[in-house]
Design a protein around this motif. Structure first.
Motif, PDB file in Angstrom:
ATOM      1  N   LEU A  44       4.863 -37.089 -27.031  1.00 59.40           N
ATOM      2  CA  LEU A  44       4.478 -35.523 -26.998  1.00 59.40           C
ATOM      3  C   LEU A  44       5.742 -35.173 -25.714  1.00 59.40           C
ATOM      4  CD1 LEU A  44       0.905 -35.675 -27.686  1.00 59.40           C
ATOM      5  CD2 LEU A  44       2.722 -35.755 -29.274  1.00 59.40           C
ATOM      6  N   LEU A 138       5.717 -30.008 -34.463  1.00 59.01           N
ATOM      7  CA  LEU A 138       5.550 -30.048 -33.322  1.00 59.01           C
ATOM      8  C   LEU A 138       6.331 -28.725 -32.287  1.00 59.01           C
ATOM      9  CD1 LEU A 138       7.167 -33.760 -33.337  1.00 59.01           C
ATOM     10  CD2 LEU A 138       4.691 -33.831 -33.264  1.00 59.01           C
ATOM     11  N   ALA A 142       3.486 -27.273 -29.494  1.00 62.92           N
ATOM     12  CA  ALA A 142       3.820 -27.884 -27.900  1.00 62.92           C
ATOM     13  C   ALA A 142       4.524 -26.326 -26.895  1.00 62.92           C
ATOM     14  CB  ALA A 142       5.481 -28.307 -28.004  1.00 62.92           C
ATOM     15  N   PHE A 174      -1.507 -32.447 -27.571  1.00 63.45           N
ATOM     16  CA  PHE A 174      -0.233 -31.396 -26.270  1.00 63.45           C
ATOM     17  C   PHE A 174      -0.970 -30.653 -25.511  1.00 63.45           C
ATOM     18  CE2 PHE A 174       2.395 -31.585 -30.380  1.00 63.45           C
ATOM     19  CZ  PHE A 174       3.683 -31.720 -29.472  1.00 63.45           C
ATOM     20  N   THR A 177      -1.509 -32.259 -23.368  1.00 60.99           N
ATOM     21  CA  THR A 177      -0.238 -33.285 -22.240  1.00 60.99           C
ATOM     22  C   THR A 177       0.047 -31.822 -21.121  1.00 60.99           C
ATOM     23  OG1 THR A 177       0.519 -34.141 -24.242  1.00 60.99           O
ATOM     24  CG2 THR A 177       1.750 -33.651 -22.953  1.00 60.99           C
ATOM     25  N   HIS A 205      -3.653 -40.389 -28.830  1.00 55.32           N
ATOM     26  CA  HIS A 205      -3.020 -39.856 -28.809  1.00 55.32           C
ATOM     27  C   HIS A 205      -3.666 -39.913 -26.817  1.00 55.32           C
ATOM     28  CE1 HIS A 205       1.009 -39.345 -30.733  1.00 55.32           C
ATOM     29  NE2 HIS A 205       0.192 -38.059 -31.149  1.00 55.32           N
TER      30      HIS A 205
END
Length: 350
Positions: A44, A138, A142, A174, A177, A205
């Protein structure tokens, strides 16, 4: 917010970057299928860094991202997009197409096809043509995570995701992240399979993180510092402006936010104002008007301006996607695929 140093990209700017050029003539094209791309492992953080670099390059004036073209029949049963762009760091040009059919039907009856074709603008040779669905699945969360990082209040602790479809399933990983300080993770969804998929991706994750399934959307919205609305067009969910707490950030990806969250926002941030005016017409007021955008995401990421200028501002952020981010991520996938010898060489122009 302070300006951040651009992330490093191995081989991204080098004319001899590994994996994008092979010894072949100009009649062949590497085709990467859905299964080819599904087998590629990418973190990620790598995705976020790649997308962020694309925004930085665009903000620096080194990339080109023209407005997308849209075609839709009068009855609205399908929609098609065509997008062209150039990445000035990777020195590649790409064309993306997107076609969705069955917008008047349920999710299981819809058809969706999207492709990305990348050309090397140094050698003039094709890099690859690929299914763009995984790239989009993805890239979009993001971008939402980058919007959240730039727009969220410094003490943001609670995130709410609305929807459990393709975009909803990776939204929370995400977000964690880019906002590792989030403590409560809320989910509003109704599809059992989708809810299970969200839980699975979160556990994959970020093992051990707890997910709270909410049934009272109004109460959940009042608790949330960051809301990411990813639901489909048929959702009854519609968070209103007066449900939002001071300092909240509401990010629209699909559906789940009422137009009031846009029109009564203290600040409006968009990946692209021009694209918001093409794809965000469902958020217009009774006169068909959309408010002006205060700042675009590339300028915020570059450090030229701050998305949030006061702690208590309620911010509306619109995630429409820019083709330069698809190009950067698609090129990254092409590198990884070439390194592993994936794909099929087709004599397309012979």
């Amino acid at each position: 917010m302070t300006a951040r140093s651009p992330p490093a990209f191995p081989d991204a700017a080098s004319p001899n970057r590994k994996g994008t050029r092979v010894d072949r003539d100009d009649t062949t094209l590497r085709v990467l299928s859905t299964s080819d791309l599904a087998g590629l492992d990418i973190t990620l953080a790598d995705v976020v860094d790649t997308v962020e670099q694309a925004y930085r390059t665009l903000a620096a004036g080194r990339s080109d991202n023209p407005r997308k073209l849209t075609v839709q029949p009068a009855d609205g049963h399908s929609v098609s997009y065509a997008m062209l762009g150039r990445d000035g760091v990777r020195n590649v040009v790409a064309f993306k197409t997107s076609y969705k059919h069955g917008l008047d039907k349920g999710r299981d009856e819809q058809h969706y096809y999207t492709t990305l074709t990348v050309y090397d603008d140094v050698t003039g040779l094709p890099v690859a043509m690929m299914d763009c669905s995984r790239i989009g699945s993805l890239r979009t969360p993001a971008v939402s995570a980058l919007l959240a990082r730039e727009c969220a209040s410094p003490d943001a602790a609670t995130a709410l995701v609305i929807g459990t479809g393709t975009q909803g399933r990776l939204a929370l990983p995400f977000l964690l992240t880019t906002l590792p300080g989030l403590k409560r993770l809320l989910l509003s969804g109704t599809h059992p399979d989708g809810i299970a998929a969200v839980r699975q991706e979160l556990e994959r994750h970020f093992p051990g993180r707890e997910l709270e399934l909410v049934t009272d959307l109004k109460a959940a919205a009042r608790d949330a510092d960051v809301i990411v609305a990813t639901a489909g067009g048929h959702t009854p969910a519609a968070v209103e402006a007066d449900w939002l707490k001071p300092g909240a950030t509401a990010i629209l990806v699909g559906h789940g936010l009422a137009p009031s969250t846009l029109h009564r926002a203290d600040r409006v941030i968009a990946t692209s104002e021009a694209q918001m005016r093409v794809t965000g017409t469902d958020m217009a007021d009774a006169d068909g008007t959309l408010p002006a955008v205060d700042l675009e995401l590339p300028a915020a990421i570059s450090g030229a301006s701050n998305a949030r200028t006061a702690p208590d501002q309620r911010i509306f952020a619109y995630n429409s996607g820019l083709v330069v981010t698809d190009i950067a991520l698609g090129h990254r996938f092409a590198q990884l695929a070439a390194d592993q010898g994936l794909g099929t060489e087709v004599d397309l122009w012979r």
